[in-house]
Scaffold this motif. Structure first.
Motif, mmCIF file in Angstrom:
data_model
loop_
_atom_site.group_PDB
_atom_site.id
_atom_site.type_symbol
_atom_site.label_atom_id
_atom_site.label_comp_id
_atom_site.label_asym_id
_atom_site.label_seq_id
_atom_site.Cartn_x
_atom_site.Cartn_y
_atom_site.Cartn_z
ATOM 1 N N GLU A 24 -9.962 47.233 -29.207
ATOM 2 C CA GLU A 24 -9.719 45.876 -29.714
ATOM 3 C C GLU A 24 -8.228 45.553 -29.723
ATOM 4 O O GLU A 24 -7.815 44.418 -29.531
ATOM 5 N N ARG A 25 -7.417 46.577 -30.011
ATOM 6 C CA ARG A 25 -5.958 46.411 -30.005
ATOM 7 C C ARG A 25 -5.361 47.393 -29.005
ATOM 8 O O ARG A 25 -5.892 48.479 -28.823
ATOM 9 N N GLN A 26 -4.229 47.010 -28.430
ATOM 10 C CA GLN A 26 -3.547 47.929 -27.520
ATOM 11 C C GLN A 26 -2.264 48.482 -28.141
ATOM 12 O O GLN A 26 -1.456 49.117 -27.462
ATOM 13 N N GLY A 27 -2.046 48.202 -29.412
ATOM 14 C CA GLY A 27 -0.866 48.723 -30.094
ATOM 15 C C GLY A 27 -1.080 48.684 -31.596
ATOM 16 O O GLY A 27 -2.050 48.076 -32.072
ATOM 17 N N LEU A 53 2.813 36.411 -26.336
ATOM 18 C CA LEU A 53 3.274 37.085 -25.118
ATOM 19 C C LEU A 53 2.932 38.578 -25.150
ATOM 20 O O LEU A 53 3.205 39.255 -26.132
ATOM 21 N N GLY A 54 2.340 39.067 -24.055
ATOM 22 C CA GLY A 54 1.840 40.445 -24.038
ATOM 23 C C GLY A 54 0.671 40.560 -24.991
ATOM 24 O O GLY A 54 0.600 41.442 -25.831
ATOM 25 N N CYS A 55 -0.280 39.643 -24.826
ATOM 26 C CA CYS A 55 -1.370 39.472 -25.813
ATOM 27 C C CYS A 55 -2.413 40.571 -25.735
ATOM 28 O O CYS A 55 -3.194 40.752 -26.667
ATOM 29 N N GLY A 59 -6.624 40.846 -29.869
ATOM 30 C CA GLY A 59 -6.962 41.140 -31.271
ATOM 31 C C GLY A 59 -6.191 40.255 -32.229
ATOM 32 O O GLY A 59 -6.772 39.530 -33.055
ATOM 33 N N GLN A 60 -4.862 40.251 -32.092
ATOM 34 C CA GLN A 60 -4.027 39.469 -33.021
ATOM 35 C C GLN A 60 -4.123 37.964 -32.733
ATOM 36 O O GLN A 60 -4.009 37.159 -33.662
ATOM 37 N N THR A 61 -4.381 37.590 -31.498
ATOM 38 C CA THR A 61 -4.444 36.154 -31.170
ATOM 39 C C THR A 61 -5.614 35.483 -31.875
ATOM 40 O O THR A 61 -5.500 34.363 -32.375
ATOM 41 N N ALA A 74 -1.944 32.391 -24.457
ATOM 42 C CA ALA A 74 -1.674 33.829 -24.553
ATOM 43 C C ALA A 74 -1.496 34.376 -23.147
ATOM 44 O O ALA A 74 -2.255 34.028 -22.235
ATOM 45 N N LEU A 75 -0.479 35.199 -22.982
ATOM 46 C CA LEU A 75 -0.116 35.638 -21.636
ATOM 47 C C LEU A 75 -0.045 37.160 -21.567
ATOM 48 O O LEU A 75 0.462 37.801 -22.481
ATOM 49 N N ASP A 76 -0.586 37.710 -20.502
ATOM 50 C CA ASP A 76 -0.465 39.153 -20.270
ATOM 51 C C ASP A 76 -0.396 39.402 -18.770
ATOM 52 O O ASP A 76 -0.934 38.636 -17.968
ATOM 53 N N SER A 104 3.897 36.993 -16.345
ATOM 54 C CA SER A 104 4.852 37.974 -16.839
ATOM 55 C C SER A 104 5.820 37.349 -17.833
ATOM 56 O O SER A 104 6.270 36.217 -17.657
ATOM 57 N N MET A 105 6.139 38.113 -18.851
ATOM 58 C CA MET A 105 7.014 37.612 -19.915
ATOM 59 C C MET A 105 8.443 37.384 -19.430
ATOM 60 O O MET A 105 9.233 36.789 -20.138
ATOM 61 N N ASP A 106 8.765 37.820 -18.225
ATOM 62 C CA ASP A 106 10.110 37.523 -17.720
ATOM 63 C C ASP A 106 10.123 36.289 -16.817
ATOM 64 O O ASP A 106 11.132 35.961 -16.190
ATOM 65 N N SER A 120 4.634 37.811 -30.503
ATOM 66 C CA SER A 120 4.507 38.944 -29.587
ATOM 67 C C SER A 120 4.415 40.229 -30.397
ATOM 68 O O SER A 120 5.395 40.660 -30.990
ATOM 69 N N GLU A 121 3.228 40.829 -30.421
ATOM 70 C CA GLU A 121 3.050 42.076 -31.190
ATOM 71 C C GLU A 121 3.083 43.272 -30.246
ATOM 72 O O GLU A 121 2.294 43.361 -29.308
ATOM 73 N N GLY A 122 4.015 44.158 -30.523
ATOM 74 C CA GLY A 122 4.086 45.434 -29.785
ATOM 75 C C GLY A 122 4.215 45.258 -28.289
ATOM 76 O O GLY A 122 3.662 46.061 -27.526
ATOM 77 N N ILE A 124 7.279 43.191 -26.773
ATOM 78 C CA ILE A 124 8.591 42.718 -26.303
ATOM 79 C C ILE A 124 9.373 43.855 -25.650
ATOM 80 O O ILE A 124 10.250 43.610 -24.809
ATOM 81 N N TYR A 125 9.011 45.101 -25.967
ATOM 82 C CA TYR A 125 9.719 46.230 -25.360
ATOM 83 C C TYR A 125 9.603 46.207 -23.829
ATOM 84 O O TYR A 125 10.427 46.778 -23.123
ATOM 85 N N ASN A 126 8.564 45.542 -23.326
ATOM 86 C CA ASN A 126 8.394 45.501 -21.866
ATOM 87 C C ASN A 126 9.539 44.771 -21.170
ATOM 88 O O ASN A 126 9.844 45.050 -20.006
HETATM 89 N N1 SAH Z 1 -0.227 42.396 -28.395
HETATM 90 C C1 SAH Z 1 -1.290 43.349 -28.108
HETATM 91 C C2 SAH Z 1 -0.974 44.271 -26.923
HETATM 92 C C3 SAH Z 1 0.238 45.159 -27.096
HETATM 93 S S1 SAH Z 1 0.376 46.367 -25.791
HETATM 94 C C4 SAH Z 1 -1.603 44.164 -29.359
HETATM 95 O O1 SAH Z 1 -0.783 44.201 -30.274
HETATM 96 O O2 SAH Z 1 -2.681 44.757 -29.406
HETATM 97 C C5 SAH Z 1 1.582 45.622 -24.709
HETATM 98 C C6 SAH Z 1 0.987 44.566 -23.788
HETATM 99 O O3 SAH Z 1 2.034 44.042 -22.963
HETATM 100 C C7 SAH Z 1 -0.074 45.082 -22.836
HETATM 101 O O4 SAH Z 1 -1.220 44.282 -22.975
HETATM 102 C C8 SAH Z 1 0.545 44.928 -21.455
HETATM 103 O O5 SAH Z 1 -0.405 44.620 -20.459
HETATM 104 C C9 SAH Z 1 1.496 43.776 -21.679
HETATM 105 N N2 SAH Z 1 2.594 43.671 -20.713
HETATM 106 C C10 SAH Z 1 3.310 44.675 -20.136
HETATM 107 N N3 SAH Z 1 4.275 44.170 -19.343
HETATM 108 C C11 SAH Z 1 4.168 42.813 -19.410
HETATM 109 C C12 SAH Z 1 4.867 41.726 -18.806
HETATM 110 N N4 SAH Z 1 5.890 41.930 -17.984
HETATM 111 N N5 SAH Z 1 4.478 40.462 -19.101
HETATM 112 C C13 SAH Z 1 3.434 40.233 -19.945
HETATM 113 N N6 SAH Z 1 2.730 41.226 -20.529
HETATM 114 C C14 SAH Z 1 3.086 42.493 -20.275
#
Ligand code: SAH
Length: 263
Positions: A24-27, A53-55, A59-61, A74-76, A104-106, A120-122, A124-126
């Motif tokens: 359900e969640r990826q982070g 962003l990076g949805c 789950g959180q959306t 929501a974008l992924d 893509s978030m960029d 953006s949950e978990g 933005i590090y991307n």
């Molecule tokens: N927000 C969700 C997912 C976090 S995991 C949660 O909290 O459960 C990080 C997400 O970023 C993954 O779904 C991955 O596919 C996405 N991601 C990775 N690089 C990305 C990019 N350049 N642009 C958009 N999404 C990206």
């Protein structure tokens, strides 16, 4: 490259997506944490446009959508996640105002000053914490908000094993005061900062992931890439158990200001 030399980033993306899409969640996170972050944001109406962003699979959306009016885009990057996302939105009856898009978030598909809130949950590090804060700012209206969760150091010093792990995985991890200073420098007023409770990692992320790992290993018995992927996941969870007093996730909520002569 031989399999032995592969890092997590080189694993077969289809396998990674399949594994994570079963959850359900990826982070780390929780509905309570999403709502707590939302409680600091006061400008939303039916006309609001929100981006997540990076949805992931959303789950959180879906939590957000139940508590805010307005439209959510929501974008992924991964189409499989977006397919599941849109199915979830439809099942929750939210399809008219919650849409998942692949992107893509960029390279965001928004106009300047179009958004009231960037979530953006978990994720933005991307793109990197500072780069994300800087590049996403122009899409916000004046007075718009950003709410992101990001990994933080809790102390100035830490054991070499965990330091080395993060320097390899994401060297931009930093202490919370330094991160708040980066928020400020990027042209936002830091409105609130809080640390995610441990249960967001243990009960709500690692526990369901353990179950997904078992199922995945059964399905891909003998597949070396799948086994390495799961071994890495277990290593990450083990490190957290061992070193959780030194790092975790922090939520940063901030409001766009007109400072620095920026638009
Ligand atoms: N927000 C969700 C997912 C976090 S995991 C949660 O909290 O459960 C990080 C997400 O970023 C993954 O779904 C991955 O596919 C996405 N991601 C990775 N690089 C990305 C990019 N350049 N642009 C958009 N999404 C990206």
């Amino acid at each position: 490259m031989s399999d032995e030399n592969k890092s997590i980033y080189d694993f077969d993306f289809n396998l990674i997506c399949e594994f994570f899409s079963s959850m359900e969640r990826q982070g780390p996170g929780s509905p309570d944490v999403t709502l707590k972050a939302l409680s600091f944001i006061d400008n939303l109406t039916e006309q609001s446009h929100i981006a997540d962003l990076g949805c992931g699979t959303g789950g959180q959306t879906m939590t957000l959508a139940k508590y805010v009016q307005g439209k959510i885009t929501a974008l992924d990057l991964f189409p499989d996640f977006i397919n599941i996302f849109n199915r979830n939105a439809t099942q929750s009856g939210l399809q008219d105002r919650v849409k998942g898009v692949v992107g893509s978030m960029d390279n965001l598909p928004f106009q300047d000053e179009e958004l009231d809130l960037i979530w953006s949950e978990g994720a933005i590090y991307n793109i990197g914490f500072e780069r994300g804060l800087n590049e996403w700012r122009k899409y916000l209206k004046n007075g718009g908000y950003i709410a992101v969760s990001e990994s933080s150091w809790f102390t100035d010093e830490r054991p070499a094993e965990i330091n080395d792990f993060w320097m390899n995985a994401y060297p931009e991890i930093d202490t919370i005061p330094n991160q708040v200073a980066k928020v400020h420098k990027a042209g936002y007023l830091p409105v609130a900062t809080f640390i995610l409770p441990e249960t967001c990692w243990t009960e709500l992320y690692f526990a369901p992931k353990n179950i997904a790992e078992e199922i995945f290993l059964n399905k891909y018995a003998g597949n070396k890439t799948a086994e390495k992927l799961i071994a890495y996941q277990r290593y990450e969870a083990e490190l957290y158990r061992k070193y959780k007093e030194f790092y975790g996730y922090t939520f940063f909520i901030a409001k766009k200001t007109r400072s620095h002569g920026k638009k």
